[in-house]
Design an enzyme around this catalytic site. Structure first.
Site, PDB file in Angstrom:
ATOM      1  N   HIS A 309       1.763   8.067   6.315  1.00  0.00           N
ATOM      2  CA  HIS A 309       0.486   8.685   6.669  1.00  0.00           C
ATOM      3  C   HIS A 309       0.206   8.450   8.138  1.00  0.00           C
ATOM      4  O   HIS A 309       0.530   7.390   8.669  1.00  0.00           O
ATOM      5  CB  HIS A 309      -0.654   8.098   5.828  1.00  0.00           C
ATOM      6  CG  HIS A 309      -1.854   8.988   5.812  1.00  0.00           C
ATOM      7  ND1 HIS A 309      -2.798   8.965   6.803  1.00  0.00           N
ATOM      8  CD2 HIS A 309      -2.220   9.952   4.943  1.00  0.00           C
ATOM      9  CE1 HIS A 309      -3.717   9.877   6.534  1.00  0.00           C
ATOM     10  NE2 HIS A 309      -3.394  10.499   5.424  1.00  0.00           N
ATOM     11  N   ASP A 366      -0.590  11.608  -2.569  1.00  0.00           N
ATOM     12  CA  ASP A 366       0.212  12.587  -3.301  1.00  0.00           C
ATOM     13  C   ASP A 366       1.296  11.954  -4.172  1.00  0.00           C
ATOM     14  O   ASP A 366       1.918  12.643  -4.977  1.00  0.00           O
ATOM     15  CB  ASP A 366       0.889  13.559  -2.307  1.00  0.00           C
ATOM     16  CG  ASP A 366      -0.132  14.431  -1.613  1.00  0.00           C
ATOM     17  OD1 ASP A 366      -1.064  14.883  -2.285  1.00  0.00           O
ATOM     18  OD2 ASP A 366      -0.008  14.652  -0.395  1.00  0.00           O
TER      19      ASP A 366
END
Ligand code: CMC
Length: 432
Positions: A309, A366
């Site tokens: 991320h 996710d």
């Protein structure tokens, strides 16, 4: 006032200026370079915007080092446990939690606007059954603007509330209809007695042939998933919504652009890709270490989907909540998804591997969300649509915040040109 002195020395010509320093409420420090080009004749270069704040915002706070995510100051853990998606939408868009009356009025309005114009139903006929539902979703959202011409003027603040309500309510209907289209089942109309998330389940999974029982625990987990996706400050799709909106495009068009931006596998499309990746690992002998070796081979171009991320460098708080929800949902439904087991082994192996440790790569939102969606019966190509449905209130809130800010100008980055300097046009018979 805090300031920073910037000196630029170009071939002996030294110029300097004092840059104002802006400090946010959570002590984020920013140099305000708005007048840089005007005063020093230089710009900053920051591809992918890793060091660039595009706006000030009072909506969402993330501390990527500590794994903190808060909407309007309230931690995501509390909202996930105690709130509903409808209440969180109100919070994001209006800046505070609603009182009882405001919440029931808001829910009532969302219920009343769930139908799409009957003519829009025919649009679905034009798509092949194999169409990706994200393609349908973005096209349909943009098409909504043709049914509500009053919303075309983005500067008309009086129509904002009704336009936002329509969008929030109808996106769910469009999502469900695009799914029904892909499996060849009749569209199911929304039922006004159902809550927002229960209605989503009804429109997705019920058929006219028999009643579809709706389980409160499943409604709760859908609420949780949508809440966890509801905003994430200036990510790729939200920045797209703001950029498109900064040209005064209407809300429908701005959100349709955000949906397209979300679709990519590095962004919201990753939830679908995670399932494809896990299935592939199992098909190839279920050897997670072999797969990680492939990821680490830079020539392979293979990424560990659902990991990494830009902002979170320790853990993604959404992933923690989703992982625990995945365990609960599977045990409640009595399902034993082999992909969950592979996902857990993959996560464990990656978190011990120096490639991922050194780069501070952790599971993101996710990684486990697809496992839950699968258990609930959603088709894999619907996962990113569910992400879009969750992210919608955040996009709307950010669009509104930008439009209400009197200092907003059209978004227009500069560039450092590296092409040819002036060349004469060569007539075609003189070219090689
Ligand atoms: N697998 C393997 N290597 C990775 C991964 C990954 N998933 N993510 C980052 N890296 C490596 C990357 O190659 C780079 O290595 P090096 O320094 O040796 O060149 C290093 O880690 C830093 O990564 P980056 O590419 O500079 O990070 P970024 O901030 O530009 O990209 C990301 C963030 C999310 C796009 C990226 O981590 C990624 O592609 N992850 C997989 C896709 C994914 O799960 N996306 C969902 C993001 S969360 C939900 C959302 O917001 O949509």
């Amino acid at each position: 006032m805090n300031s920073a002195k910037l000196t630029v020395n170009l071939g002996g010509d030294e110029k300097s200026m004092d840059l104002p320093v802006l400090i946010g409420t959570e002590a984020e420090v920013a140099l305000d370079i708005r007048n840089l080009r005007q005063q020093l004749g230089v710009i900053v270069l920051d591809p992918a915007y890793g060091n660039t704040g595009s706006c000030t915002s009072a909506i969402t706070y993330i501390d990527g080092e500590k794994g903190i995510l808060r909407y309007r100051g309230i931690p995501i853990e509390q909202l996930g446990e105690k709130s509903t998606f409808v209440e969180v939408s109100y919070l994001l868009i209006n800046g505070r939690l609603p009182n009882k009356h405001e919440l029931s009025e808001y829910s009532r309005k969302l219920t009343m606007h769930s139908l799409i114009h009957e003519d829009m139903k025919h649009f679905f006929d034009g798509y092949p059954a194999t169409a990706h539902p994200m393609a349908i979703l973005s096209a349909m959202v943009c098409s909504l603007s043709s049914f509500y011409p009053e919303a075309l003027d983005a500067t008309n603040t009086e129509v904002f509330d009704i336009t936002a309500t329509r969008l929030l309510s109808k996106l769910r209907t469009i999502a469900a209809f695009s799914y029904k289209k892909s499996i060849g089942q009749p569209f199911m109309y929304p039922k006004n007695e159902l809550s927002y998330c229960a209605n989503l389940i009804h429109m997705m999974f019920a058929t006219p042939c028999e009643p579809y029982p709706i389980d409160d625990d499943i409604v709760k987990v859908i609420n949780l998933l949508l809440i966890l996706h509801a905003d994430h400050e200036q990510n790729c799709s939200t920045s797209t919504v703001r950029l498109v909106g900064s040209g005064q495009a209407n809300l429908f068009a701005s959100i349709a652009s955000g949906i397209c931006a979300l679709w990519g596998p590095r962004h919201g499309g990753a939830n679908q890709e995670v399932i494809t990746m896990l299935a592939q690992i199992r098909k190839n002998g279920d050897d997670v270490n072999k797969f990680l070796t492939l990821v680490k081979d830079r020539q392979s171009g293979v990424k560990l989907m659902g990991f990494g991320h830009r902002v979170y460098k320790n853990f993604d708080p959404r992933a923690v909540l989703i992982k625990s929800a995945a365990d609960k949902v599977l045990s409640k439904l009595g399902r034993n998804d082999p992909l969950l087991e592979t996902a857990k082994r993959l996560e464990e192996a990656a978190l011990k591997d120096s490639y991922f440790v050194d780069r501070r790569l952790y599971p993101n939102v996710d990684f486990y969300s697809g496992i839950i969606y699968r258990a609930l019966g959603f088709a894999t190509n619907m996962f990113t649509v569910l992400f879009a449905l969750g992210r919608l209130p955040g996009w709307i809130a950010q669009w509104k915040e930008m439009n209400e800010d009197p200092s907003t100008r059209i978004g227009r980055p500069r560039q450092v040109y590296t092409g040819n300097t002036a060349l004469d046009y060569t007539p075609i018979d003189q070219r090689e």
